[in-house]
Scaffold this motif. Structure first.
Motif, short mmCIF file in Angstrom:
data_model
loop_
_atom_site.label_atom_id
_atom_site.label_comp_id
_atom_site.label_asym_id
_atom_site.label_seq_id
_atom_site.Cartn_x
_atom_site.Cartn_y
_atom_site.Cartn_z
N GLY A 1 10.70 -13.85 84.15
CA GLY A 1 10.66 -12.71 85.06
C GLY A 1 9.25 -12.25 85.37
N GLY A 2 8.39 -12.29 84.38
CA GLY A 2 7.02 -11.87 84.60
C GLY A 2 6.30 -12.77 85.59
N PHE A 3 6.50 -14.08 85.43
CA PHE A 3 5.88 -15.04 86.36
C PHE A 3 6.46 -14.89 87.76
N MET A 4 7.78 -14.83 87.85
CA MET A 4 8.42 -14.76 89.16
C MET A 4 8.14 -13.43 89.85
N GLY A 5 7.89 -12.40 89.07
CA GLY A 5 7.61 -11.08 89.65
C GLY A 5 6.15 -10.87 89.99
N ALA A 6 5.32 -11.84 89.68
CA ALA A 6 3.88 -11.69 89.95
C ALA A 6 3.64 -11.59 91.45
N LYS A 7 2.92 -10.56 91.84
CA LYS A 7 2.65 -10.36 93.26
C LYS A 7 1.53 -11.30 93.71
N LEU A 8 1.76 -11.92 94.82
CA LEU A 8 0.76 -12.81 95.40
C LEU A 8 -0.12 -12.07 96.39
N PHE A 9 0.54 -11.32 97.29
CA PHE A 9 -0.17 -10.45 98.23
C PHE A 9 0.84 -9.47 98.79
N GLY A 10 0.44 -8.23 98.91
CA GLY A 10 1.35 -7.19 99.39
C GLY A 10 2.59 -7.12 98.52
N ASN A 11 3.75 -7.12 99.17
CA ASN A 11 5.02 -7.10 98.44
C ASN A 11 5.61 -8.50 98.27
N ILE A 12 4.82 -9.51 98.49
CA ILE A 12 5.28 -10.90 98.36
C ILE A 12 4.99 -11.37 96.94
N ASN A 13 6.07 -11.78 96.24
CA ASN A 13 5.89 -12.28 94.88
C ASN A 13 6.27 -13.76 94.80
N VAL A 14 6.07 -14.35 93.63
CA VAL A 14 6.32 -15.77 93.42
C VAL A 14 7.79 -16.10 93.70
N ALA A 15 8.71 -15.25 93.26
CA ALA A 15 10.14 -15.50 93.45
C ALA A 15 10.50 -15.61 94.94
N LEU A 16 9.94 -14.75 95.75
CA LEU A 16 10.22 -14.80 97.19
C LEU A 16 9.69 -16.10 97.80
N VAL A 17 8.50 -16.48 97.41
CA VAL A 17 7.92 -17.73 97.93
C VAL A 17 8.77 -18.92 97.51
N PHE A 18 9.17 -18.96 96.22
CA PHE A 18 10.03 -20.06 95.76
C PHE A 18 11.36 -20.07 96.50
N GLY A 19 11.92 -18.88 96.74
CA GLY A 19 13.19 -18.80 97.47
C GLY A 19 13.07 -19.33 98.89
N ILE A 20 12.00 -18.99 99.56
CA ILE A 20 11.78 -19.49 100.92
C ILE A 20 11.55 -21.00 100.89
N LEU A 21 10.83 -21.47 99.87
CA LEU A 21 10.60 -22.91 99.75
C LEU A 21 11.90 -23.69 99.50
N GLN A 22 12.91 -23.04 98.93
CA GLN A 22 14.21 -23.68 98.79
C GLN A 22 14.79 -24.02 100.17
N PHE A 23 14.70 -23.08 101.09
CA PHE A 23 15.18 -23.32 102.45
C PHE A 23 14.34 -24.39 103.14
N VAL A 24 13.04 -24.30 102.99
CA VAL A 24 12.14 -25.27 103.63
C VAL A 24 12.44 -26.67 103.12
N SER A 25 12.59 -26.81 101.80
CA SER A 25 12.86 -28.14 101.24
C SER A 25 14.21 -28.68 101.70
N THR A 26 15.19 -27.82 101.88
CA THR A 26 16.49 -28.26 102.39
C THR A 26 16.34 -28.85 103.79
N PHE A 27 15.62 -28.18 104.65
CA PHE A 27 15.43 -28.67 106.01
C PHE A 27 14.58 -29.94 106.05
#
Length: 122
Positions: A67-93
């Motif tokens: 949770g600590g790693f996934m909750g780490a903020k990258l910039f603004g309100n964007i954290n690692v978990a959100l980026v990984f989640g979006i990358l799930q969609f990107v990798s599917t396509f």
């Protein structure tokens, strides 16, 4: 969806392809060309499927246990978990696009050749 195939004729089935028998299907299935078609499909689909499942499970496991790693903020309100989640969609396509290219280049010509021979009765 439009196709280039002509509409079916009203006068009967003079131009329709021959319907293969069960024995012809079994014979083609045992042939080397069909085996090569299956190998080509499996050699592409299985590794990508395993890679995607591993990538997805990594995402789920990290979400549960890091949770600590996934909750780490990258910039603004964007954290690692959100980026990984979006990358799930990107990798599917990306996988769908890669498979579409592979099928058009390697699978479809082989399958069409087998189909044409079967419909011709050869």
């Amino acid at each position: 969806m439009a196709t280039d195939a002509p509409p079916p004729s009203k006068g009967g089935s003079q131009n329709s392809p021959a319907t293969p028998t069960t024995e012809q299907f079994v014979e083609v299935q045992k042939g080397a060309e069909f085996g090569e078609l299956r190998r080509s499909h499996r050699s592409f689909a299985f590794p990508l499927t395993i890679a995607f499942i591993a990538w997805y499970l990594l995402y789920v496991l990290l979400s549960n246990y890091a949770g600590g790693f996934m909750g780490a903020k990258l910039f603004g309100n964007i954290n690692v978990a959100l980026v990984f989640g979006i990358l799930q969609f990107v990798s599917t396509f990306v996988i769908a696009w890669l498979y579409s290219r592979h099928a058009a280049k390697k699978l479809d010509p082989k399958a069409e050749a087998i189909k044409s021979r079967m419909e011709a009765g050869a």
